[in-house]
Design a protein around this motif. Sequence first.
Motif, mmCIF file in Angstrom:
data_model
loop_
_atom_site.group_PDB
_atom_site.id
_atom_site.type_symbol
_atom_site.label_atom_id
_atom_site.label_comp_id
_atom_site.label_asym_id
_atom_site.label_seq_id
_atom_site.Cartn_x
_atom_site.Cartn_y
_atom_site.Cartn_z
ATOM 1 N N LEU A 166 18.779 4.894 -39.904
ATOM 2 C CA LEU A 166 19.701 6.001 -40.168
ATOM 3 C C LEU A 166 19.503 6.580 -41.563
ATOM 4 O O LEU A 166 19.618 7.798 -41.764
ATOM 5 C CB LEU A 166 21.146 5.535 -39.980
ATOM 6 C CG LEU A 166 21.553 5.156 -38.547
ATOM 7 C CD1 LEU A 166 23.004 4.709 -38.506
ATOM 8 C CD2 LEU A 166 21.316 6.317 -37.586
ATOM 9 N N ASP A 167 19.199 5.721 -42.522
ATOM 10 C CA ASP A 167 18.967 6.199 -43.895
ATOM 11 C C ASP A 167 17.744 7.107 -43.962
ATOM 12 O O ASP A 167 17.753 8.136 -44.646
ATOM 13 C CB ASP A 167 18.785 5.019 -44.848
ATOM 14 C CG ASP A 167 20.087 4.279 -45.100
ATOM 15 O OD1 ASP A 167 21.155 4.887 -44.926
ATOM 16 O OD2 ASP A 167 20.032 3.083 -45.464
ATOM 17 N N ILE A 168 16.682 6.735 -43.255
ATOM 18 C CA ILE A 168 15.466 7.539 -43.288
ATOM 19 C C ILE A 168 15.655 8.840 -42.511
ATOM 20 O O ILE A 168 15.172 9.902 -42.930
ATOM 21 C CB ILE A 168 14.271 6.735 -42.736
ATOM 22 C CG1 ILE A 168 13.972 5.552 -43.661
ATOM 23 C CG2 ILE A 168 13.047 7.635 -42.584
ATOM 24 C CD1 ILE A 168 13.694 5.922 -45.110
ATOM 25 N N LEU A 169 16.365 8.805 -41.401
ATOM 26 C CA LEU A 169 16.641 10.038 -40.665
ATOM 27 C C LEU A 169 17.454 11.013 -41.513
ATOM 28 O O LEU A 169 17.292 12.237 -41.412
ATOM 29 C CB LEU A 169 17.393 9.720 -39.368
ATOM 30 C CG LEU A 169 16.566 9.076 -38.253
ATOM 31 C CD1 LEU A 169 17.466 8.674 -37.085
ATOM 32 C CD2 LEU A 169 15.463 10.010 -37.772
ATOM 33 N N ALA A 170 18.297 10.468 -42.379
ATOM 34 C CA ALA A 170 19.124 11.310 -43.248
ATOM 35 C C ALA A 170 18.298 12.064 -44.287
ATOM 36 O O ALA A 170 18.751 13.070 -44.842
ATOM 37 C CB ALA A 170 20.182 10.460 -43.945
ATOM 38 N N LEU A 171 17.078 11.604 -44.545
ATOM 39 C CA LEU A 171 16.221 12.268 -45.536
ATOM 40 C C LEU A 171 15.629 13.562 -45.005
ATOM 41 O O LEU A 171 15.107 14.370 -45.779
ATOM 42 C CB LEU A 171 15.083 11.327 -45.965
ATOM 43 C CG LEU A 171 15.488 10.069 -46.727
ATOM 44 C CD1 LEU A 171 14.250 9.223 -47.027
ATOM 45 C CD2 LEU A 171 16.221 10.423 -48.014
ATOM 46 N N ASP A 172 15.662 13.761 -43.680
ATOM 47 C CA ASP A 172 15.137 14.968 -43.052
ATOM 48 C C ASP A 172 13.678 15.206 -43.461
ATOM 49 O O ASP A 172 13.321 16.244 -44.023
ATOM 50 C CB ASP A 172 16.000 16.180 -43.437
ATOM 51 C CG ASP A 172 15.693 17.416 -42.585
ATOM 52 O OD1 ASP A 172 15.221 17.228 -41.443
ATOM 53 O OD2 ASP A 172 15.891 18.540 -43.078
ATOM 54 N N LEU A 173 12.837 14.235 -43.174
ATOM 55 C CA LEU A 173 11.420 14.303 -43.543
ATOM 56 C C LEU A 173 10.714 15.399 -42.748
ATOM 57 O O LEU A 173 10.929 15.548 -41.560
ATOM 58 C CB LEU A 173 10.755 12.950 -43.299
ATOM 59 C CG LEU A 173 11.403 11.763 -44.033
ATOM 60 C CD1 LEU A 173 10.728 10.460 -43.650
ATOM 61 C CD2 LEU A 173 11.347 11.960 -45.549
ATOM 62 N N LYS A 174 9.838 16.152 -43.417
ATOM 63 C CA LYS A 174 9.258 17.356 -42.821
ATOM 64 C C LYS A 174 7.748 17.310 -42.612
ATOM 65 O O LYS A 174 7.227 17.995 -41.734
ATOM 66 C CB LYS A 174 9.579 18.565 -43.714
ATOM 67 C CG LYS A 174 11.057 18.872 -43.879
ATOM 68 C CD LYS A 174 11.676 19.354 -42.584
ATOM 69 C CE LYS A 174 13.109 19.852 -42.811
ATOM 70 N NZ LYS A 174 13.742 20.294 -41.545
ATOM 71 N N THR A 175 7.007 16.569 -43.435
ATOM 72 C CA THR A 175 5.550 16.662 -43.397
ATOM 73 C C THR A 175 4.997 16.057 -42.109
ATOM 74 O O THR A 175 5.509 15.075 -41.586
ATOM 75 C CB THR A 175 4.919 15.953 -44.601
ATOM 76 O OG1 THR A 175 5.390 14.600 -44.668
ATOM 77 C CG2 THR A 175 5.288 16.668 -45.890
ATOM 78 N N SER A 176 3.907 16.647 -41.636
ATOM 79 C CA SER A 176 3.344 16.216 -40.360
ATOM 80 C C SER A 176 2.080 15.389 -40.512
ATOM 81 O O SER A 176 1.665 14.716 -39.565
ATOM 82 C CB SER A 176 3.026 17.448 -39.496
ATOM 83 O OG SER A 176 2.076 18.283 -40.155
ATOM 84 N N GLY A 177 1.434 15.429 -41.684
ATOM 85 C CA GLY A 177 0.160 14.749 -41.872
ATOM 86 C C GLY A 177 0.276 13.429 -42.611
ATOM 87 O O GLY A 177 1.336 12.798 -42.650
ATOM 88 N N MET A 178 -0.842 13.034 -43.251
ATOM 89 C CA MET A 178 -0.881 11.763 -43.967
ATOM 90 C C MET A 178 0.046 11.730 -45.168
ATOM 91 O O MET A 178 0.452 10.659 -45.619
ATOM 92 C CB MET A 178 -2.316 11.471 -44.427
ATOM 93 C CG MET A 178 -3.306 11.271 -43.296
ATOM 94 S SD MET A 178 -2.894 9.894 -42.200
ATOM 95 C CE MET A 178 -3.085 8.503 -43.314
#
Length: 323
Positions: A174-186
């Motif tokens: 849940l903590d990581i989902l809250a960061l709203d990560l956007k990048t698709s590559g490495m």
Amino acid sequence: MRAASLLESRLMDMELSIVIPCLNEKFTIARCIERALLLINYHQIDGEIIVVDNGSTDGSPVIAKSYNVKLIMEEQRGYGSALMAGIRHSQGKYVIMADADNTYDFVEAYGILIMLRKGYQLVMGNRFQGTIYKKAMPITHRYIGNPILSWLGRILFHIEVGDFHCGLRGFNRLDILALDLKTSGMEFASELVIKAALHNYTLTEVPVNLYASDKKRRSKLRTVRDGFRHLHYMVLMKNDIQQYVKFVICGCCSNLIEIALLYIFTNQLHFWYLVSYLISSSVSACFTYLSNRFWTFRGASISIQSLFSFVIAHVLNILISSS
């Protein structure tokens, strides 16, 4: 109705999801799943294994499905895209992610789970604190790419992480989902660590081993392209124009010094070209290190390994240019 409620309750109480991104890994995916199953069964963990296929054409999904794991087909290509698809479909309180190339032993990930249970929100593996086995990591990655990018991450974002790009790591879902990560590559590997640090997440490292993968498989890493994407993301996230300008000035001055010394040694002192290039490049590398150390990133803690990495990078540049 009651059965559905009990199932939902169990999924919410599930402790661990293991997410494995996969792209044409028919030689190694079975071994990875087997080791992940051993981790779950041996330690009696309430968990699941999620394999995220990212467009394989070699039959990897069929192999994965034969183990009755959760198989996700992610159409958008990219390391980050595959991992985020797996994280979004996961049900565990914690998520442990690792590559499908059999360079990490999932059984050894139990140390990461222990630290997550202690309350850390992000637990990074550190290959340099563990054992890097023969042929497990290219020399350029071990002594240049990883040390320099990890060093930049530490001084730009004040993150005490020794291995920014370790593929084995765990976190609170849940903590990581809250960061709203956007990048698709490495560069997803860098985004995860940087955003977690910027949000003041509790973070720690554990030693992990890195093993040589199957000789038959083809590496998905592209050293220059992926390294640049990591560096580009760090600069964008830092958003410090003054510091970026200083960094560029140091680089330009370093190049001018190298050109001037090369001219003096070859045209005035008549040294052999290769010797002249070696001396001028080494001096330029030292200038780059020292100017950034005491001007651009003044006050930051920089190890002697970083200086060594700069020098080695220039030496390799010499060899490539002269070949």
